[in-house]
Design a protein around this motif. Structure first.
Motif, mmCIF file in Angstrom:
data_model
loop_
_atom_site.group_PDB
_atom_site.id
_atom_site.type_symbol
_atom_site.label_atom_id
_atom_site.label_comp_id
_atom_site.label_asym_id
_atom_site.label_seq_id
_atom_site.Cartn_x
_atom_site.Cartn_y
_atom_site.Cartn_z
ATOM 1 N N ASP A 95 28.945 40.052 39.889
ATOM 2 C CA ASP A 95 29.044 41.262 40.989
ATOM 3 C C ASP A 95 28.760 40.723 42.198
ATOM 4 O OD1 ASP A 95 26.254 40.658 40.591
ATOM 5 O OD2 ASP A 95 25.584 42.308 39.833
ATOM 6 N N HIS A 96 28.478 41.497 43.215
ATOM 7 C CA HIS A 96 28.270 41.115 44.628
ATOM 8 C C HIS A 96 26.890 40.568 44.754
ATOM 9 C CE1 HIS A 96 26.615 45.276 44.266
ATOM 10 N NE2 HIS A 96 25.983 44.795 45.053
ATOM 11 N N THR B 33 33.956 47.326 31.846
ATOM 12 C CA THR B 33 33.727 46.955 33.266
ATOM 13 C C THR B 33 32.962 47.873 34.016
ATOM 14 O OG1 THR B 33 35.999 47.933 33.875
ATOM 15 C CG2 THR B 33 35.771 45.148 33.378
ATOM 16 N N PRO B 34 32.282 47.475 35.206
ATOM 17 C CA PRO B 34 31.510 48.870 35.926
ATOM 18 C C PRO B 34 32.493 49.765 36.435
ATOM 19 C CG PRO B 34 31.063 46.729 36.681
ATOM 20 C CD PRO B 34 32.133 46.397 36.062
ATOM 21 N N ARG B 35 31.824 51.090 36.253
ATOM 22 C CA ARG B 35 32.661 52.181 36.610
ATOM 23 C C ARG B 35 33.237 52.204 38.088
ATOM 24 N NH1 ARG B 35 31.087 56.299 32.872
ATOM 25 N NH2 ARG B 35 28.902 55.440 31.741
ATOM 26 N N ASP B 36 34.254 52.768 38.177
ATOM 27 C CA ASP B 36 34.997 53.100 39.299
ATOM 28 C C ASP B 36 34.021 53.881 40.198
ATOM 29 O OD1 ASP B 36 36.983 52.033 38.058
ATOM 30 O OD2 ASP B 36 38.363 53.711 38.055
ATOM 31 N N ARG B 37 33.918 53.293 41.486
ATOM 32 C CA ARG B 37 33.048 54.222 42.632
ATOM 33 C C ARG B 37 33.815 54.074 43.877
ATOM 34 N NH1 ARG B 37 27.435 51.245 41.720
ATOM 35 N NH2 ARG B 37 28.692 49.566 40.998
ATOM 36 N N THR C 296 37.482 53.670 43.700
ATOM 37 C CA THR C 296 38.258 52.461 43.681
ATOM 38 C C THR C 296 37.996 51.773 42.351
ATOM 39 O OG1 THR C 296 38.023 52.216 46.262
ATOM 40 C CG2 THR C 296 38.725 50.297 44.835
ATOM 41 N N CYS D 193 37.482 48.946 39.579
ATOM 42 C CA CYS D 193 36.825 47.735 39.403
ATOM 43 C C CYS D 193 37.975 46.905 38.539
ATOM 44 C CB CYS D 193 35.581 47.685 38.776
ATOM 45 S SG CYS D 193 34.794 46.120 38.466
#
Length: 182
Positions: free
Chosen positions: A5-6, A43-47, A56, A58
């Motif tokens: 992740d970031h 994967t992480p949810r679209d945010r 957007t 992921c």
């Protein structure tokens, strides 16, 4: 293989591929690659991105070694991007995003110097060791930003746990303890 992740934390790892194989081949053979291909990787949810309202997706990114897939971003081949400014800009921005992944592995290797040399133990032990360092890396990243190991060792008593020093024993070992006498 890893998805990060970031915040330079590992979200998903797949350990056990041999270094002599190509990244694309290891990815295709890995459980993570198979789950990404069939859409079951969690994967992480679209945010929405900052300042946007529309979510957007992921999407994992890779380098040129990865195959082109609908749910995996990779750069355009250099022969295409050389003549198309939009593709060239896309490649530069994708490369900048991939740098986060490279930096995450660099941070891991700096903290756990065992990755700077061959690990000469059984394969099962290497896999366990690598997984443990990834978990510890995420744990240390989650505590007060980037808590380093020295801060952990100097922490108050309850946090130390297994990191306490053993009491010094003034006795010396005998030479017999270094040799197998049987």
């Amino acid at each position: 293989m890893a998805i990060v992740d970031h915040n330079y934390c590992f979200l998903c790892i797949d350990v056990g591929g041999y270094g002599e194989n190509s990244d694309g081949g290891v990815f295709d053979a890995s459980a993570m690659g198979q789950k990404l291909l069939n859409g079951t990787l969690n994967t992480p949810r679209d945010r929405p991105l900052p300042g946007q309202n529309e979510p957007t997706p992921c999407v994992p990114i890779g380098d040129e070694a990865f195959p082109l897939r609908p749910n995996l971003m990779r750069p355009f081949p250099s022969r295409q991007s050389r003549h198309d400014k939009n593709k060239h800009v896309y490649n530069k921005r994708l490369c900048r995003a991939r740098r986060v992944v490279e930096n995450t592995f660099d941070i891991l290797a700096q903290k756990w110097r065992v990755f700077y040399r061959p690990i000469e133990v059984k394969v099962e032990t290497v896999i366990s060791l690598v997984k443990a360092t990834f978990v510890l890396h995420n744990y240390l990243r989650s505590k007060k930003g980037d808590l380093n190991l020295q801060q952990l060792l100097e922490a108050p008593e309850p946090m130390l746990g297994a990191f306490q020093n053993l009491p010094i024993d003034g006795r010396r070992a005998t030479n017999e303890s270094f040799y197998n006498t049987r």
